[in-house]
Design a protein around this motif. Structure first.
Motif, short mmCIF file in Angstrom:
data_model
loop_
_atom_site.label_atom_id
_atom_site.label_comp_id
_atom_site.label_asym_id
_atom_site.label_seq_id
_atom_site.Cartn_x
_atom_site.Cartn_y
_atom_site.Cartn_z
N UNK A 77 -4.86 -41.72 52.12
CA UNK A 77 -4.08 -41.24 50.97
C UNK A 77 -3.22 -42.35 50.40
N UNK A 78 -2.60 -43.14 51.28
CA UNK A 78 -1.74 -44.24 50.82
C UNK A 78 -2.55 -45.29 50.06
N UNK A 79 -3.70 -45.67 50.61
CA UNK A 79 -4.52 -46.69 49.95
C UNK A 79 -5.07 -46.19 48.62
N UNK A 80 -5.58 -44.96 48.60
CA UNK A 80 -6.12 -44.42 47.36
C UNK A 80 -5.02 -44.20 46.33
N UNK A 81 -3.87 -43.70 46.77
CA UNK A 81 -2.77 -43.49 45.84
C UNK A 81 -2.31 -44.79 45.20
N UNK A 82 -2.11 -45.83 46.02
CA UNK A 82 -1.70 -47.13 45.48
C UNK A 82 -2.79 -47.73 44.60
N UNK A 83 -4.04 -47.61 45.04
CA UNK A 83 -5.14 -48.18 44.27
C UNK A 83 -5.31 -47.53 42.91
N UNK A 84 -5.27 -46.19 42.88
CA UNK A 84 -5.44 -45.50 41.59
C UNK A 84 -4.24 -45.71 40.68
N UNK A 85 -3.03 -45.81 41.26
CA UNK A 85 -1.85 -46.08 40.44
C UNK A 85 -1.96 -47.46 39.80
N UNK A 86 -2.38 -48.45 40.58
CA UNK A 86 -2.50 -49.81 40.05
C UNK A 86 -3.58 -49.90 38.98
N UNK A 87 -4.76 -49.37 39.28
CA UNK A 87 -5.88 -49.46 38.32
C UNK A 87 -5.63 -48.57 37.10
N UNK A 88 -5.19 -47.32 37.35
CA UNK A 88 -4.99 -46.39 36.25
C UNK A 88 -3.91 -46.83 35.28
N UNK A 89 -2.75 -47.23 35.81
CA UNK A 89 -1.65 -47.67 34.95
C UNK A 89 -2.01 -48.99 34.27
N UNK A 90 -2.62 -49.90 35.03
CA UNK A 90 -2.97 -51.20 34.46
C UNK A 90 -3.96 -51.09 33.31
N UNK A 92 -4.56 -48.38 31.48
CA UNK A 92 -3.93 -47.63 30.39
C UNK A 92 -3.06 -48.55 29.53
N UNK A 93 -2.26 -49.37 30.19
CA UNK A 93 -1.41 -50.30 29.44
C UNK A 93 -2.25 -51.35 28.72
N UNK A 94 -3.34 -51.75 29.32
CA UNK A 94 -4.20 -52.77 28.71
C UNK A 94 -4.77 -52.30 27.37
N UNK A 95 -5.30 -51.06 27.34
CA UNK A 95 -5.93 -50.58 26.10
C UNK A 95 -4.90 -50.10 25.09
N UNK A 110 -13.48 -45.81 30.22
CA UNK A 110 -12.71 -45.77 31.46
C UNK A 110 -12.62 -44.37 32.05
N UNK A 111 -13.02 -43.36 31.30
CA UNK A 111 -13.04 -42.00 31.83
C UNK A 111 -14.38 -41.67 32.49
N UNK A 112 -15.42 -42.47 32.24
CA UNK A 112 -16.77 -42.16 32.70
C UNK A 112 -16.89 -42.02 34.23
N UNK A 113 -16.15 -42.76 35.06
CA UNK A 113 -16.27 -42.55 36.51
C UNK A 113 -16.00 -41.14 36.98
N UNK A 314 -11.30 -57.31 32.85
CA UNK A 314 -10.42 -56.44 33.65
C UNK A 314 -10.66 -54.97 33.33
N UNK A 315 -10.89 -54.65 32.07
CA UNK A 315 -11.17 -53.27 31.72
C UNK A 315 -12.55 -52.81 32.14
N UNK A 316 -13.50 -53.74 32.19
CA UNK A 316 -14.87 -53.40 32.52
C UNK A 316 -15.10 -53.24 34.03
N UNK A 317 -14.32 -53.94 34.85
CA UNK A 317 -14.54 -53.93 36.30
C UNK A 317 -14.46 -52.54 36.92
#
Length: 566
Positions: A77-90, A92-95, A110-113, A314-317
């Motif tokens: 939970x900790x790893x997934x929570x931190x990972x999704x917060x980093x990728x999701x916020x990053x 979102x701010x990028x686009x 970015x919603x396709x996954x 970064x957005x495509x990864x």
């Protein structure tokens, strides 16, 4: 809702009588009680079984099973929570903040996954990063390695690997909430910070991110609920979470009581996540209500040259990891097995999935309509509490839901059988237990919140007194609902049906435990092939699941290409 609040705050002489008549709807209250009771029944049955047993398995579970399973679950939970917060916020701010090549495409892609269930992502990533997979094969060909001992490569079959897989397909939950809040902030607060000399990075960290924190917490809480619910991914990757511990204790050890005791511990963790999400949602509404209009978004910073290419990469990864790898693996396997498209087993699984999804969608949408209209007729606080309880099924992990439902249905079947033996003289056997009805009922309980949310969103756009006007002209409540509200709610009802249908087709954790013999959906078809080490044989079914789930994701993604519709 604001009109009703004002009417109660400033009463007129006739207001008490009107309010009393509006709240006296015993049939509406009975519907809400029945639905809430149906949703809470599996939880109650699990609690009763866990607390009323002998407790013989508890010492073994407390010493050898729960510590490892709970620790692994919390780390995941900790790893997934931190990972999704980093990728999701990053992302979102990028686009939102920058203009670069393919930005508009990435904004919706970015919603396709979300179209890829976690268990399919686990199967695909395992094949992709396996020793004989394309990545390690390419490394050996480039550097001349001959044996596994010649080089080190991270193991995807680990807690970290499971966190990577789950992050790759669940980060859009955080991306959507963060992107919406960033759009809602508008020009004012960011421009004020810039006029005071703050750089764009400082504006993000010191101004926008703190304001968006409630939305991010809500998105991460939803991700964690999906992580707890996951069964197929952690089972395939060999990560012993509490969900897998329930499954193994129930089926491998033959201890239903022990599985119920683990489920109770897991329920406590789920309730904590629900509380965190609710608190964050209240704070999110507070901040969003004070945001400016989305069409007053701040101007984007143009990135060109290598900076623009880096932003695109970064957005495509995350899209490649969450959607590209599964599509590549299953597409490659399916091209070599096109003959499976006409095999009876796959056709039967496809038809079973369609039938189960359709039956669940019709039942769930029907119950949601009854529940929402019951709440519209009777605006008591108790009714609002019952509606909230009825929507709690989405937060219940499928294994807990299956366990509690199996206990409840078995007791119901035994009760009917005892009555038939006593008064009719023959045995009815098991009527609901181990039947397709149990699967449909489990999916209905789990996805009722989806249907209720979609229909309620459509209802909120209608005038609040529309059906009341029809009733004032002499029509009854059911007639006014069927002739006035329902035609106007067709788009929302259709959306709700599609959402429930797709999630039912993807569902695995409850289906794998409740299905009768010979009952195969596309999800269980893929799982069975993966369990015997032949993921490639389930590639065609996996593509059908992804194709089905892509439909609502595309509908959602289309609105994201226009900021004011996000």
């Amino acid at each position: 809702m604001t009109i009703f609040a004002l009417r109660e705050t400033v009463p007129s002489p006739a207001a008490p009588a009107l309010r009393t008549r509006a709240q006296r709807h015993p049939l509406a209250m009975a519907v809400a009680v029945l639905v809430a009771g149906l949703v809470l029944l599996p939880i109650a049955a699990t609690l009763v079984l866990a607390l009323s047993g002998t407790g013989a398995d508890w010492p073994h579970l407390a010493r050898y099973v729960l510590p490892q399973a709970a620790t692994t679950t919390l780390v995941l939970l900790l790893l997934v929570g931190c990972g999704t917060a980093f990728v999701g916020v990053g992302t979102a701010w990028l686009v939102i903040a920058y203009e670069f090549p393919l930005r508009r495409v990435l904004a919706w892609a970015l919603v396709m996954p979300l179209a890829v269930p976690p268990y399919l992502a686990a199967y695909a990533h395992d094949e992709f990063f396996h020793y004989v997979g394309p990545v390690q094969t390419l490394l050996r060909s480039i550097f001349g390695f001959e044996r596994p001992s010649d080089y080190w490569f991270p193991d995807i079959r680990s807690t970290t690997g499971a966190a990577l897989v789950l992050t790759s397909v669940t980060f859009p939950y955080v991306y959507l909430t963060a992107r919406f809040i960033f759009l809602m902030q508008g020009r004012n607060i960011a421009d004020v910070a810039r006029t005071l000399g703050a750089a764009p990075a400082r504006v993000f960290w010191r101004v926008l991110l703190p304001v968006a924190r409630p939305a991010i917490v809500a998105g991460v809480a939803l991700v964690m609920m999906e992580t707890i619910n996951d069964f197929g991914a952690v089972e395939h990757l060999g990560v012993r979470t509490m969900t897998l511990a329930i499954y193994s204790t129930w089926l491998n050890r033959g201890s239903l009581e022990g599985a119920a005791q683990i489920a109770v511990v897991m329920l406590v963790l789920v309730l904590l996540l629900i509380a965190a999400e609710r608190i964050a949602r209240r704070r999110q509404r507070f901040h969003a209500s004070r945001g400016t209009q989305m069409n007053a978004r701040p101007p984007r910073i143009h990135l060109s040259g290598w900076r623009g290419l880096l932003a695109t990469a970064l957005g495509l990864t995350p899209i490649l990891f969450g959607f590209g790898i599964p599509l590549f693996i299953f597409g490659r396997y399916a091209l070599n097995r096109l003959h499976q498209a006409t095999e009876p087993a796959l056709s039967k699984a496809f038809l079973t999935s369609l039938g189960t999804g359709f039956a669940t969608a019709v039942l769930t949408v029907g119950i949601a309509l009854l529940l929402i209209y019951a709440a519209r007729l009777s605006r008591r606080r108790s009714m609002a509490i019952l509606v909230r309880f009825a929507a709690i099924g989405y937060a219940m992990p499928g294994t807990i839901l299956a366990l509690g439902l199996l206990i409840s249905l078995a007791r119901f079947d035994n009760f009917i059988d005892a009555l038939a033996r006593e008064y009719v003289g023959f045995s009815t056997g098991l009527i609901l237990t181990g039947s397709a009805t149990a699967v449909v009922l489990a999916c209905t309980i789990r996805f009722l919140a989806l249907a209720e949310g979609a229909i309620q969103a459509g209802l909120d756009k209608l005038p609040p007194h529309l059906d009341e006007a029809a009733r004032s002209l002499g029509r009854s409540a059911p007639v006014s609902a069927a002739t006035v509200l329902l035609p106007l709610l067709k788009p929302a009802v259709l959306t709700a049906g599609i959402l429930v249908f797709v999630d039912t087709v993807k569902e695995l954790s409850a289906t794998i435990l409740l299905r009768p013999f010979g009952f195969r959906t596309l999800a269980t078809y893929v799982h069975e092939n993966a369990a015997r080490g032949a993921v490639e044989d389930g590639a065609m079914a996996a593509l059908l699941i992804i194709a089905t789930a892509t439909v609502p994701v595309i509908l959602l993604s289309g609105s994201l290409t226009r900021d004011r519709d996000a």
